[in-house]
Design an enzyme around this catalytic site. Structure first.
Site, PDB file in Angstrom:
ATOM      1  N   CYS A  62       8.326  10.860  -2.568  1.00  0.00           N
ATOM      2  CA  CYS A  62       8.691  11.729  -3.679  1.00  0.00           C
ATOM      3  C   CYS A  62       9.981  12.477  -3.348  1.00  0.00           C
ATOM      4  O   CYS A  62      10.097  13.114  -2.307  1.00  0.00           O
ATOM      5  CB  CYS A  62       7.616  12.746  -4.032  1.00  0.00           C
ATOM      6  SG  CYS A  62       6.081  12.015  -4.577  1.00  0.00           S
ATOM      7  N   ARG A  78      12.954   7.367  -2.065  1.00  0.00           N
ATOM      8  CA  ARG A  78      11.755   8.116  -1.688  1.00  0.00           C
ATOM      9  C   ARG A  78      10.539   7.725  -2.515  1.00  0.00           C
ATOM     10  O   ARG A  78       9.401   7.999  -2.131  1.00  0.00           O
ATOM     11  CB  ARG A  78      12.013   9.603  -1.878  1.00  0.00           C
ATOM     12  CG  ARG A  78      12.657  10.205  -0.689  1.00  0.00           C
ATOM     13  CD  ARG A  78      12.369  11.668  -0.667  1.00  0.00           C
ATOM     14  NE  ARG A  78      12.563  12.185   0.644  1.00  0.00           N
ATOM     15  CZ  ARG A  78      11.630  12.821   1.340  1.00  0.00           C
ATOM     16  NH1 ARG A  78      10.433  12.996   0.844  1.00  0.00           N
ATOM     17  NH2 ARG A  78      11.892  13.277   2.533  1.00  0.00           N
ATOM     18  N   TRP A 107       6.378   8.890  -5.877  1.00  0.00           N
ATOM     19  CA  TRP A 107       5.626   7.831  -5.205  1.00  0.00           C
ATOM     20  C   TRP A 107       4.178   8.246  -5.402  1.00  0.00           C
ATOM     21  O   TRP A 107       3.735   9.247  -4.843  1.00  0.00           O
ATOM     22  CB  TRP A 107       5.992   7.790  -3.717  1.00  0.00           C
ATOM     23  CG  TRP A 107       5.405   6.620  -2.988  1.00  0.00           C
ATOM     24  CD1 TRP A 107       5.921   5.355  -2.896  1.00  0.00           C
ATOM     25  CD2 TRP A 107       4.195   6.605  -2.219  1.00  0.00           C
ATOM     26  NE1 TRP A 107       5.099   4.571  -2.125  1.00  0.00           N
ATOM     27  CE2 TRP A 107       4.042   5.301  -1.708  1.00  0.00           C
ATOM     28  CE3 TRP A 107       3.215   7.552  -1.927  1.00  0.00           C
ATOM     29  CZ2 TRP A 107       2.960   4.935  -0.902  1.00  0.00           C
ATOM     30  CZ3 TRP A 107       2.133   7.192  -1.142  1.00  0.00           C
ATOM     31  CH2 TRP A 107       2.017   5.887  -0.633  1.00  0.00           C
ATOM     32  N   ASN A 142       6.056  17.447  -3.545  1.00  0.00           N
ATOM     33  CA  ASN A 142       5.980  16.297  -2.644  1.00  0.00           C
ATOM     34  C   ASN A 142       4.860  16.606  -1.659  1.00  0.00           C
ATOM     35  O   ASN A 142       4.886  17.654  -1.033  1.00  0.00           O
ATOM     36  CB  ASN A 142       7.315  16.148  -1.904  1.00  0.00           C
ATOM     37  CG  ASN A 142       7.260  15.077  -0.845  1.00  0.00           C
ATOM     38  OD1 ASN A 142       6.419  14.187  -0.912  1.00  0.00           O
ATOM     39  ND2 ASN A 142       8.146  15.166   0.119  1.00  0.00           N
ATOM     40  N   GLY A 143       3.878  15.720  -1.574  1.00  0.00           N
ATOM     41  CA  GLY A 143       2.788  15.966  -0.638  1.00  0.00           C
ATOM     42  C   GLY A 143       1.442  15.727  -1.292  1.00  0.00           C
ATOM     43  O   GLY A 143       1.353  15.084  -2.333  1.00  0.00           O
ATOM     44  N   GLU A 175       9.009  -6.909  14.328  1.00  0.00           N
ATOM     45  CA  GLU A 175       9.967  -6.317  13.402  1.00  0.00           C
ATOM     46  C   GLU A 175      10.471  -7.375  12.393  1.00  0.00           C
ATOM     47  O   GLU A 175      10.615  -7.084  11.201  1.00  0.00           O
ATOM     48  CB  GLU A 175      11.143  -5.712  14.196  1.00  0.00           C
ATOM     49  CG  GLU A 175      12.289  -5.155  13.387  1.00  0.00           C
ATOM     50  CD  GLU A 175      11.915  -4.031  12.434  1.00  0.00           C
ATOM     51  OE1 GLU A 175      10.776  -3.541  12.470  1.00  0.00           O
ATOM     52  OE2 GLU A 175      12.790  -3.668  11.622  1.00  0.00           O
ATOM     53  N   LYS A 190       9.965  -6.939   8.415  1.00  0.00           N
ATOM     54  CA  LYS A 190      11.102  -6.972   7.482  1.00  0.00           C
ATOM     55  C   LYS A 190      10.833  -7.972   6.363  1.00  0.00           C
ATOM     56  O   LYS A 190      11.048  -7.691   5.194  1.00  0.00           O
ATOM     57  CB  LYS A 190      12.393  -7.385   8.214  1.00  0.00           C
ATOM     58  CG  LYS A 190      13.073  -6.299   9.011  1.00  0.00           C
ATOM     59  CD  LYS A 190      13.864  -5.376   8.137  1.00  0.00           C
ATOM     60  CE  LYS A 190      13.745  -3.912   8.470  1.00  0.00           C
ATOM     61  NZ  LYS A 190      12.556  -3.255   8.831  1.00  0.00           N
ATOM     62  N   GLU A 250       7.981  -6.709   4.012  1.00  0.00           N
ATOM     63  CA  GLU A 250       8.209  -5.555   3.152  1.00  0.00           C
ATOM     64  C   GLU A 250       9.213  -5.817   2.036  1.00  0.00           C
ATOM     65  O   GLU A 250       9.074  -5.246   0.971  1.00  0.00           O
ATOM     66  CB  GLU A 250       8.536  -4.284   3.943  1.00  0.00           C
ATOM     67  CG  GLU A 250       9.761  -4.305   4.805  1.00  0.00           C
ATOM     68  CD  GLU A 250       9.926  -3.025   5.639  1.00  0.00           C
ATOM     69  OE1 GLU A 250       9.211  -2.035   5.426  1.00  0.00           O
ATOM     70  OE2 GLU A 250      10.800  -3.036   6.520  1.00  0.00           O
ATOM     71  N   HIS A 300      -4.193 -18.579  21.061  1.00  0.00           N
ATOM     72  CA  HIS A 300      -5.491 -17.929  20.909  1.00  0.00           C
ATOM     73  C   HIS A 300      -5.790 -17.601  19.450  1.00  0.00           C
ATOM     74  O   HIS A 300      -6.517 -16.654  19.165  1.00  0.00           O
ATOM     75  CB  HIS A 300      -5.552 -16.661  21.764  1.00  0.00           C
ATOM     76  CG  HIS A 300      -5.361 -16.946  23.227  1.00  0.00           C
ATOM     77  ND1 HIS A 300      -6.303 -17.611  23.986  1.00  0.00           N
ATOM     78  CD2 HIS A 300      -4.319 -16.711  24.055  1.00  0.00           C
ATOM     79  CE1 HIS A 300      -5.859 -17.743  25.213  1.00  0.00           C
ATOM     80  NE2 HIS A 300      -4.640 -17.215  25.289  1.00  0.00           N
ATOM     81  N   LYS A 333      10.673   5.396   1.663  1.00  0.00           N
ATOM     82  CA  LYS A 333      11.376   5.488   2.936  1.00  0.00           C
ATOM     83  C   LYS A 333      10.824   6.586   3.844  1.00  0.00           C
ATOM     84  O   LYS A 333      10.663   6.388   5.037  1.00  0.00           O
ATOM     85  CB  LYS A 333      12.866   5.720   2.699  1.00  0.00           C
ATOM     86  CG  LYS A 333      13.624   5.649   4.010  1.00  0.00           C
ATOM     87  CD  LYS A 333      14.956   5.018   3.846  1.00  0.00           C
ATOM     88  CE  LYS A 333      15.630   4.804   5.174  1.00  0.00           C
ATOM     89  NZ  LYS A 333      15.132   3.606   5.871  1.00  0.00           N
TER      90      LYS A 333
HETATM   91  C1  G6P Z   1       8.414   3.873   6.267  1.00  0.00           C
HETATM   92  C2  G6P Z   1       9.712   3.116   6.107  1.00  0.00           C
HETATM   93  C3  G6P Z   1      10.039   2.374   7.391  1.00  0.00           C
HETATM   94  C4  G6P Z   1      10.058   3.332   8.563  1.00  0.00           C
HETATM   95  C5  G6P Z   1       8.764   4.145   8.672  1.00  0.00           C
HETATM   96  C6  G6P Z   1       8.888   5.273   9.677  1.00  0.00           C
HETATM   97  O1  G6P Z   1       7.369   2.979   6.386  1.00  0.00           O
HETATM   98  O2  G6P Z   1       9.627   2.207   5.032  1.00  0.00           O
HETATM   99  O3  G6P Z   1      11.300   1.763   7.279  1.00  0.00           O
HETATM  100  O4  G6P Z   1      10.232   2.617   9.741  1.00  0.00           O
HETATM  101  O5  G6P Z   1       8.464   4.745   7.409  1.00  0.00           O
HETATM  102  O6  G6P Z   1       9.853   6.175   9.224  1.00  0.00           O
HETATM  103  P1  G6P Z   1      10.697   7.131  10.153  1.00  0.00           P
HETATM  104  O7  G6P Z   1      11.571   7.889   9.200  1.00  0.00           O
HETATM  105  O8  G6P Z   1       9.711   8.027  10.848  1.00  0.00           O
HETATM  106  O9  G6P Z   1      11.458   6.299  11.103  1.00  0.00           O
END
Ligand code: G6P
Length: 616
Positions: free
Chosen positions: A2, A27, A75, A101-102, A489, A493, A496, A512, A611
């Site tokens: 948010c 956000r 969000w 937000n929260g 990672e 990627k 997501e 396994h 994010k």
């Molecule tokens: C969300 C984002 C990721 C990020 C994670 C941790 O899931 O989509 O890209 O790695 O949060 O965020 P931070 O700001 O703590 O690195």
């Protein structure tokens, strides 16, 4: 999660609020709304579901006027994605609006009490409950500030909120409770801004005040008056933000993610700037508050983070254990905070976070603090909560604002920052000589140029790969040692942003379980640089080939053997093994980007994600 923006001043608020929301759309993008006040036009509320563009169209059709306003991009947490659930929310009288937000953890209880008192709610959100609560106390006190103070005292959970009341058009009131979201106030000349994150207001001012937990701000055109929620005045000097607003714009790139991938050579230079002395063979981390003696006392490190940052923490373990010979345990912050960890007097917490606002990571830092353990935040967002509460100091990435939801440049910068920290620790503890550090520093300074080479090579190959593979529904990523987190990672990627199911696995574990998935349709992305377990990786590749899996390999320059075994190969320049992940991850970022693009996905705003994750 948010985004929040507010404005009071002489200018039209709509433009400023909407401009801020555009900077914050990463956000949350389930819905958006604004409330603008003008003495003649009254309070004008516009809300739309979906992306901000819908709200802009709505405002185009039904313009708003006024120099006081606030806006929100959502969000969804409580209540589905409907216009009724979009912020801002009104109190019972319709004269107060609130954005939040929260999460209000006790909102059902509060709502039940208010329903019993005759309140009527039009949404399913917890924020509407706050608005009604503020309205309720406003009836009693006749003061927005007092009403917000009393309302917030009844909330449980973590919130950041801003309230506007048409009977007090000279102010906005903002409050912060817990770690669920930041509140930053921007001070201008005769105008003041408030937002959840810095990029929303950077176009207008760089003079910023950050609200801490349990604080409230009365925001007027002249500035902001801060106090604790209990009323104790707070005096704080504004900080000046060095980020360039242009850095938060997309420029000629199609997506922020693409821009941020291409910014990596620069980001990898900036993270080193002023921190290394190649002649002396030493590392200096300016903001670190732990001196050599304190670093020598460290007997174990807990590295904690969420998402992509957690993968950086996994790589950091290899770096720190190898260079400084200190054992490292890596935890998801969301697990760490609830597992009653036994940290010990010689422990140090390393928190990895791009935003510095991720609620679980902040809670993990708090757990460490409660146990008397210092923490260091490896963090990008300047002045963020994690940077401020890290008593061992922040280790800033200086990567500039990262807007794309899928983290790229912050990840590679985190790897380099972690490497610098490992060198610094090794230097203090005497596990590294100046000569060894000199070799490491040479590798570091060569890294940005090598990253540029990788980008140049990987883009055309990945576009071709996406053409060939964009219809697959699964993918497997394999790596070993420090490249195993890179496999994780790469899978994250792809998941997501392209919505393809993908798994990252340590290559040795493939037999396994995941080996059962391999057939001629499954792309298996194998990270196989020439390192001490290269031969093992080659055996794993043979095992994939024997089952007709499609091998896409990432290797190091000159590796003809690998090129001969793989269906497709991307070779990256070699560097020292602990830094190789910085280069092997880049083709995977580009691959995910190309696949998402080819599948027509919204790269910068993938569905359901946000994010900054400021809720649990
Ligand atoms: C969300 C984002 C990721 C990020 C994670 C941790 O899931 O989509 O890209 O790695 O949060 O965020 P931070 O700001 O703590 O690195």
């Amino acid at each position: 999660m948010c985004g929040i923006v507010g404005y009071i001043g002489p200018r039209e608020a709509t433009e400023i609020v909407v401009g801020g929301l555009q900077r914050l759309e990463y956000r949350g993008y389930d819905s958006a709304g604004v409330a603008i006040y003008d003495p003649a036009a009254g309070l004008q509320l516009r809300r739309s579901i979906g992306k901000l563009g819908n709200l802009l169209q709505r405002i185009g059709r039904e313009p708003t006027v006024g120099c006081l306003g606030l806006g929100h991009t959502r969000w969804a947490t409580h209540g589905g994605v409907t216009e009724e659930n979009a912020h801002p929310h009104r109190d019972a009288s319709g004269s107060i609006v609130v954005i939040q937000n929260g999460i209000v953890e006790n909102y059902l209880e509060l709502k039940a009490n208010m329903l019993a008192d005759g309140h009527h709610f039009v949404s399913q959100t917890d924020t509407e409950v706050i608005a009604h609560l503020v309205g309720h106390y406003y009836q009693r006190t006749g003061s927005l500030e007092a009403a917000v103070r009393q309302a917030v005292a009844e909330l449980r959970g973590g919130n950041a909120l801003v309230a506007l009341c048409i009977h007090e058009p000279d102010r906005l009131v903002a409050a912060r409770l817990g770690n669920a979201g930041g509140v930053v106030i921007g001070l201008g000349a005769g105008e003041t801004f408030v937002a959840s994150d810095v990029p929303a207001i950077l176009d207008h001012t760089r003079s910023l005040l950050f609200l801490e937990d349990h604080e409230l701000a009365v925001i007027t055109r002249e500035g902001a008056q801060l106090s604790k929620l209990d009323g104790t005045p707070v005096s704080r000097q504004p900080v000046t933000m060095s980020w360039d607003p242009v850095a938060a714009a997309r420029g000629d790139f199609k997506h922020f993610m693409q821009k941020e991938i291409h910014e990596q050579p620069r980001a990898l230079t900036d993270v080193l700037r002023g921190r290394i002395d190649q002649d002396a063979g030493s590392v200096h981390l300016e903001d670190l508050r732990l001196d050599d003696a304190a670093l020598r006392q460290v007997g174990r490190i807990y590295a904690t983070a969420c998402g992509t940052a957690w993968h950086a923490a996994l790589v950091a373990k290899f770096m720190i254990e190898s260079l400084a010979r200190v054992r490292v345990e890596v935890d998801y912050a969301s697990e760490f905070r609830y597992r009653e960890p036994v940290l010990g007097a010689d422990a140090l917490l390393l928190a990895f976070t791009q935003s510095g606002e991720t609620v679980d990571t902040l809670a993990a830092m708090e757990e460490a603090r409660n146990q008397g353990v210092p923490s260091i935040a490896i963090v990008n967002a300047i002045g963020s909560q994690a940077a401020r509460v890290a008593d061992g100091g922040p280790l800033y990435l200086h990567a500039g604002p990262e807007i794309g939801v899928a983290s790229t440049k912050a990840f590679t910068s985190m790897l380099v920052a972690a490497y610098l920290f490992a060198l610094r620790l090794g230097q203090a503890r005497g596990t590294l000589t100046a000569a060894q550090i000199r070799i490491a520093l040479q590798a570091l300074v060569e890294l940005p140029g090598k990253a540029a080479t990788v980008i140049e090579r990987a883009v055309p190959v990945c576009e071709a790969l996406a053409e060939r593979y964009h219809r697959v529904s699964n993918a497997l990523f394999l790596g070993r040692q420090a490249n195993y987190p890179i496999a994780l990672e790469g899978a994250l990627k792809l998941k997501e942003i392209s919505y393809i199911h993908a798994e990252g696995y340590p290559a040795g574990e493939m037999k396994h379980g995941p080996i059962a998935l391999i057939d001629e349709d499954l792309p298996v992305i194998c990270i196989a640089p020439r390192d001490h377990i290269y031969a093992k990786m080659l055996s794993n590749i043979e095992q994939v080939r024997a089952r007709h899996g499609q091998v896409l390999a990432i290797g190091t320059d000159g590796d003809d053997q690998l090129a001969a075994k793989a269906d497709r190969v991307i070779l990256v320049p070699a560097t020292i093994p602990l830094l190789q992940p910085v280069l092997t991850v880049i083709p995977l970022q580009i691959f995910a980007y190309a696949m998402a693009l080819r599948r027509g996905c919204d790269v910068d705003q993938p569905r359901n994600l946000a994010k900054s994750v400021t809720v649990e």
